[in-house]
Design an enzyme around this catalytic site. Structure first.
Site, PDB file in Angstrom:
ATOM      1  N   HIS A 180       0.824  -1.216   0.000  1.00 58.12           N
ATOM      2  CA  HIS A 180       0.000   0.000   0.000  1.00 58.12           C
ATOM      3  C   HIS A 180       0.857   1.264   0.000  1.00 58.12           C
ATOM      4  CE1 HIS A 180      -3.438   2.485   0.280  1.00 58.12           C
ATOM      5  NE2 HIS A 180      -4.204   1.710   1.023  1.00 58.12           N
ATOM      6  N   ASP A 433     -10.182  -1.664 -19.926  1.00 61.06           N
ATOM      7  CA  ASP A 433     -10.384  -2.222 -21.271  1.00 61.06           C
ATOM      8  C   ASP A 433      -9.105  -2.890 -21.756  1.00 61.06           C
ATOM      9  OD1 ASP A 433     -10.991  -2.833 -23.884  1.00 61.06           O
ATOM     10  OD2 ASP A 433     -11.838  -0.870 -24.363  1.00 61.06           O
TER      11      ASP A 433
END
Length: 515
Positions: A180, A433
């Protein structure tokens, strides 16, 4: 003798490479909570994707100026702070930019004993549902020897980004792994957007990398105007004594109630349409009936979907508690700083998140209309999320002796329940995508029936999970976002047994009305 039996050789960091560029981590990255979390992020694509195209395009991105920082190795410096060691160049055999792994199954995903259990948005009911425990699928999200703690990055020459691809004859699972300290939710969005551009051959669309060797947020609260406004939440800042008492309660709960359960929740589109419309209508009616405020700013007139969802789950968390309770519930919504302090034409791939706190009582959450609860969340975000208030907050905390890396401020009281929400909807992860990597096939596998939210080259299901050290994710709710059919997905971690009350609410009072 006992010490000798259990003595272990201390781990040593790999030797420094003289040609590496050493860069200190930014203040919002090098925070204790970020150092405690290693994240896994899975996307299910109901297409066959070319793993080499995915790998090579990501490696190509990390070879670009600035973007190469994402392949840096983590090291501790002499002051106990984290540094990035950025290689002068990357090589797949010696020092790769990413940790890549690939598994190939010559079966359909529906025939795999574990992957076949991944949720699909087919046959959804008209109410929310608990669909799985995301940790069940960890073995599909990482290589077996992948990092599980910050030490694995510090004491191995381990790339911070891991890409794990699992291929079936009719589907592909693509997972990213990272500490993180590297990036937050919107940083992940910047990474995916740039990766898609390279994959599509649109290299010119990759935004310049911002903050390579300078921290643009390090001086927050130091500007001449930082004290122009009074910090409006100052009176609710928990004192060191309150934090100590809260910490004792927190640890006591973890000791006596060790077991936790993380659950994926699906909020179906038809249910949400009704919930959003009714809540907004009730809110508009309440504003119309409200008396005109004398000299006070008018309340916000719009409720976001995130406002309503955080209010809805805050109410759900009180189902097991007495409705007359005056216990404080501090609802923290993660608030991104990019739109306020960072340029829109640059990619800031790091951590730039603070929390905005809304204070309720259990009685308020149990008895007030959902529209009033969501309105209070929206009002808090609108009031405390301005540039002036964020600067005032930082200036106030600096006056209390904090610096940017230690500004882990909390608001409420020692006896409160803390709920945290991190809404990733703006990241638009379901719009990722990868169609440029789709392998066209004449035939498809046995599980060729596409899910209800199928869109070529886009994920139909997304889930996060990870490894956490030194603290708990209890009472946290990352909202993953809205899929291509309008369903919302989120994950929550609760004490074992607490999901039963929420599931009962889903069945008997799914709209969260006051009963």
């Amino acid at each position: 003798m006992v010490n000798l039996l259990f003595w272990k050789t201390p781990r040593a960091a790999p030797p420094k490479v003289p040609t590496d560029t050493v860069i200190p981590l930014h203040a919002f990255d090098d925070r204790p909570i970020n150092k405690s979390i290693q994240l896994l992020f899975l996307m299910r694509f109901d297409d066959v994707l070319d793993p080499e195209k995915l790998r090579s395009s990501l490696e190509k991105l990390l070879a670009r100026e600035g973007w190469c920082k994402l392949g840096a190795r983590l090291r501790l410096n002499s002051k106990g702070k984290l540094d990035y060691h950025v290689p002068a160049s990357y090589d797949r055999e010696t020092r790769p930019a990413i940790a890549f792994s690939h598994l190939q199954y010559e079966t359909a995903i529906g025939e795999h004993p574990l992957a076949s259990r991944l949720p699909r948005p087919d046959g959804l009911s008209d109410r929310p549902a608990l669909v799985c425990e995301p940790d069940t699928f960890k073995s599909l999200m990482r290589r077996p020897d992948g990092p599980t703690s910050l030490d694995d990055y510090l004491y191995r020459d381990e790339p911070q980004l891991g890409l794990h691809v699992v291929s079936f004859t009719d589907a592909t699972l693509v997972s990213l792994n990272w500490p993180h300290t590297l990036l937050d939710g919107m940083g992940r969005r910047e990474l995916l957007r740039a990766w898609m551009a390279v994959l599509d051959g649109r290299d010119d669309d990759v935004l310049p990398f911002y903050g390579y060797d300078h921290d643009p947020l390090v001086d927050l609260g130091l500007s001449p105007d930082a004290g122009a406004e009074k910090f409006k939440m100052a009176e609710h800042l928990m004192s060191k004594w309150q934090m100590t008492l809260y910490g004792v309660r927190y640890l006591w709960d973890l000791v006596w109630n060790r077991e936790e359960e993380a659950k994926m929740v699906c909020l179906p589109a038809p249910f949400l349409k009704t919930l959003f419309e009714s809540t907004r209508a009730d809110y508009a009616a309440s504003l119309a009936d409200a008396p005109t405020a004398n000299g006070k700013p008018a309340p916000p007139t719009f409720l976001s979907e995130g406002d309503i969802i955080s209010a809805y789950f805050s109410r759900a968390m009180t189902q097991r508690l007495p409705k007359t309770s005056t216990q404080t519930v501090s609802v923290m919504n993660a608030f991104g700083l990019r739109g306020t302090f960072l340029p829109a034409d640059r990619a800031y791939v790091a951590n730039a998140v603070w929390g905005v706190f809304t204070l309720f009582t259990v009685r308020e959450l149990a008895t007030q209309p959902l529209s009033a609860l969501a309105g209070k969340v929206r009002h808090t975000i609108a009031e405390h999320g301005t540039r002036e208030q964020l600067e005032a907050r930082a200036a106030f905390l600096r006056s209390q002796g904090a610096d940017m890396s230690s500004m882990l401020d909390m608001y409420g009281d020692a006896g409160m329940m803390l709920l945290t929400f991190s809404n990733w909807t703006k990241g638009r992860f379901f719009e990722t995508d990868f169609s440029a990597a789709v392998v066209e096939k004449a035939g498809e596998g046995a599980d060729s029936k596409k899910p209800a939210n199928y869109h070529r080259g886009r994920p139909s299901y997304i889930q996060p999970c990870g490894y956490v050290q030194n603290f708990s994710m209890r009472n946290s709710f990352p909202v993953i976002g809205k899929d291509n059919a309008g369903n919302y997905w989120l994950v929550g971690t609760l004490r074992k047994g607490e999901w039963a009350a929420i599931e009962e609410m889903f069945k008997t009072n799914p709209n969260g009305k006051v009963v």
